[in-house]
Scaffold this motif. Structure first.
Motif, PDB file in Angstrom:
ATOM      1  N   PHE A  43       0.833  -1.202   0.000  1.00  0.00           N
ATOM      2  CA  PHE A  43       0.000   0.000   0.000  1.00  0.00           C
ATOM      3  C   PHE A  43       0.867   1.251   0.000  1.00  0.00           C
ATOM      4  N   LEU A  44       1.909   1.257   0.810  1.00  0.00           N
ATOM      5  CA  LEU A  44       2.801   2.407   0.843  1.00  0.00           C
ATOM      6  C   LEU A  44       3.586   2.534  -0.453  1.00  0.00           C
ATOM      7  N   ALA A  45       3.920   1.427  -1.069  1.00  0.00           N
ATOM      8  CA  ALA A  45       4.661   1.481  -2.325  1.00  0.00           C
ATOM      9  C   ALA A  45       3.801   2.084  -3.443  1.00  0.00           C
ATOM     10  N   LYS A  46       2.509   1.795  -3.423  1.00  0.00           N
ATOM     11  CA  LYS A  46       1.615   2.336  -4.449  1.00  0.00           C
ATOM     12  C   LYS A  46       1.410   3.835  -4.279  1.00  0.00           C
ATOM     13  N   ASN A  47       1.370   4.304  -3.050  1.00  0.00           N
ATOM     14  CA  ASN A  47       1.086   5.707  -2.775  1.00  0.00           C
ATOM     15  C   ASN A  47       2.340   6.529  -2.525  1.00  0.00           C
ATOM     16  N   LYS A  48       3.475   6.009  -2.908  1.00  0.00           N
ATOM     17  CA  LYS A  48       4.728   6.708  -2.656  1.00  0.00           C
ATOM     18  C   LYS A  48       4.809   8.025  -3.417  1.00  0.00           C
ATOM     19  N   ALA A  49       4.207   8.093  -4.602  1.00  0.00           N
ATOM     20  CA  ALA A  49       4.259   9.313  -5.407  1.00  0.00           C
ATOM     21  C   ALA A  49       3.411  10.426  -4.805  1.00  0.00           C
ATOM     22  N   LYS A  50       2.518  10.091  -3.875  1.00  0.00           N
ATOM     23  CA  LYS A  50       1.635  11.091  -3.290  1.00  0.00           C
ATOM     24  C   LYS A  50       2.137  11.603  -1.945  1.00  0.00           C
ATOM     25  N   THR A  51       3.249  11.110  -1.465  1.00  0.00           N
ATOM     26  CA  THR A  51       3.761  11.534  -0.174  1.00  0.00           C
ATOM     27  C   THR A  51       4.361  12.927  -0.270  1.00  0.00           C
ATOM     28  N   MET A  52       4.542  13.527   0.882  1.00  0.00           N
ATOM     29  CA  MET A  52       5.113  14.871   0.938  1.00  0.00           C
ATOM     30  C   MET A  52       6.554  14.871   0.443  1.00  0.00           C
ATOM     31  N   ASP A  53       7.305  13.806   0.748  1.00  0.00           N
ATOM     32  CA  ASP A  53       8.687  13.733   0.276  1.00  0.00           C
ATOM     33  C   ASP A  53       8.758  13.668  -1.249  1.00  0.00           C
ATOM     34  N   ALA A  54       7.829  12.961  -1.865  1.00  0.00           N
ATOM     35  CA  ALA A  54       7.817  12.888  -3.323  1.00  0.00           C
ATOM     36  C   ALA A  54       7.487  14.245  -3.932  1.00  0.00           C
ATOM     37  N   LYS A  55       6.553  14.954  -3.317  1.00  0.00           N
ATOM     38  CA  LYS A  55       6.210  16.290  -3.808  1.00  0.00           C
ATOM     39  C   LYS A  55       7.372  17.254  -3.628  1.00  0.00           C
ATOM     40  N   LEU A  56       8.068  17.148  -2.505  1.00  0.00           N
ATOM     41  CA  LEU A  56       9.227  18.010  -2.280  1.00  0.00           C
ATOM     42  C   LEU A  56      10.360  17.683  -3.248  1.00  0.00           C
ATOM     43  N   ALA A  57      10.548  16.396  -3.555  1.00  0.00           N
ATOM     44  CA  ALA A  57      11.584  16.014  -4.510  1.00  0.00           C
ATOM     45  C   ALA A  57      11.268  16.560  -5.900  1.00  0.00           C
ATOM     46  N   ARG A  58       9.990  16.494  -6.281  1.00  0.00           N
ATOM     47  CA  ARG A  58       9.564  17.037  -7.573  1.00  0.00           C
ATOM     48  C   ARG A  58       9.753  18.553  -7.608  1.00  0.00           C
ATOM     49  N   ALA A  59       9.424  19.231  -6.503  1.00  0.00           N
ATOM     50  CA  ALA A  59       9.593  20.679  -6.426  1.00  0.00           C
ATOM     51  C   ALA A  59      11.066  21.058  -6.498  1.00  0.00           C
ATOM     52  N   THR A  60      11.930  20.237  -5.894  1.00  0.00           N
ATOM     53  CA  THR A  60      13.363  20.506  -5.957  1.00  0.00           C
ATOM     54  C   THR A  60      13.853  20.482  -7.396  1.00  0.00           C
ATOM     55  N   LYS A  61      13.365  19.525  -8.175  1.00  0.00           N
ATOM     56  CA  LYS A  61      13.784  19.428  -9.577  1.00  0.00           C
ATOM     57  C   LYS A  61      13.336  20.649 -10.379  1.00  0.00           C
ATOM     58  N   TRP A  62      12.075  21.072 -10.193  1.00  0.00           N
ATOM     59  CA  TRP A  62      11.556  22.201 -10.968  1.00  0.00           C
ATOM     60  C   TRP A  62      12.201  23.525 -10.570  1.00  0.00           C
ATOM     61  N   VAL A  63      12.346  23.748  -9.275  1.00  0.00           N
ATOM     62  CA  VAL A  63      12.965  24.997  -8.816  1.00  0.00           C
ATOM     63  C   VAL A  63      14.450  25.011  -9.171  1.00  0.00           C
ATOM     64  N   GLY A  64      15.089  23.852  -9.104  1.00  0.00           N
ATOM     65  CA  GLY A  64      16.495  23.765  -9.511  1.00  0.00           C
ATOM     66  C   GLY A  64      16.676  24.050 -10.996  1.00  0.00           C
ATOM     67  N   ALA A  65      15.751  23.569 -11.815  1.00  0.00           N
ATOM     68  CA  ALA A  65      15.818  23.849 -13.253  1.00  0.00           C
ATOM     69  C   ALA A  65      15.619  25.335 -13.526  1.00  0.00           C
ATOM     70  N   ALA A  66      14.681  25.954 -12.811  1.00  0.00           N
ATOM     71  CA  ALA A  66      14.456  27.396 -12.972  1.00  0.00           C
ATOM     72  C   ALA A  66      15.689  28.177 -12.538  1.00  0.00           C
ATOM     73  N   PHE A  67      16.315  27.744 -11.441  1.00  0.00           N
ATOM     74  CA  PHE A  67      17.535  28.393 -10.964  1.00  0.00           C
ATOM     75  C   PHE A  67      18.647  28.282 -12.003  1.00  0.00           C
ATOM     76  N   LEU A  68      18.778  27.115 -12.600  1.00  0.00           N
ATOM     77  CA  LEU A  68      19.809  26.903 -13.617  1.00  0.00           C
ATOM     78  C   LEU A  68      19.571  27.786 -14.839  1.00  0.00           C
ATOM     79  N   ILE A  69      18.333  27.872 -15.288  1.00  0.00           N
ATOM     80  CA  ILE A  69      18.009  28.699 -16.454  1.00  0.00           C
ATOM     81  C   ILE A  69      18.266  30.173 -16.158  1.00  0.00           C
ATOM     82  N   LEU A  70      17.871  30.628 -14.969  1.00  0.00           N
ATOM     83  CA  LEU A  70      18.121  32.024 -14.606  1.00  0.00           C
ATOM     84  C   LEU A  70      19.614  32.318 -14.500  1.00  0.00           C
ATOM     85  N   THR A  71      20.377  31.348 -14.008  1.00  0.00           N
ATOM     86  CA  THR A  71      21.822  31.519 -13.927  1.00  0.00           C
ATOM     87  C   THR A  71      22.431  31.630 -15.327  1.00  0.00           C
TER      88      THR A  71
END
Length: 78
Positions: A43-71
């Motif tokens: 059950f936890l393996a199926k819902n792993k993409a919905k956890t707060m850590d998964a959302k934070l990891a996804r946000a890290t990728k997007w904000v990091g990409a924006a930071f790289l482009i701005l740099t």
């Protein structure tokens, strides 16, 4: 206002956002103890993409990409 200042301000905000997002993430070693035990909860393996850590990891990728482009934009303007 110069164009450099208009790019620098969002870059600074992205940098601060990356720092905060990374600090809010839990350590990867926290999930490692469950993997060593050999008991995988499906059950936890199926819902792993919905956890707060998964959302934070996804946000890290997007904000990091924006930071790289701005740099890169600042490098070209400089």
């Amino acid at each position: 206002m110069s164009i450099k200042l208009l790019v620098t301000i969002p870059q600074l905000l992205c940098g601060l956002a990356i720092i905060l997002i990374v600090l809010f993430q839990s350590g990867k070693s926290a999930g490692l103890s469950g993997a060593i035990g050999g008991v995988a909860d499906s059950f936890l393996a199926k819902n792993k993409a919905k956890t707060m850590d998964a959302k934070l990891a996804r946000a890290t990728k997007w904000v990091g990409a924006a930071f790289l482009i701005l740099t890169l934009i600042l490098l070209i303007l400089g």
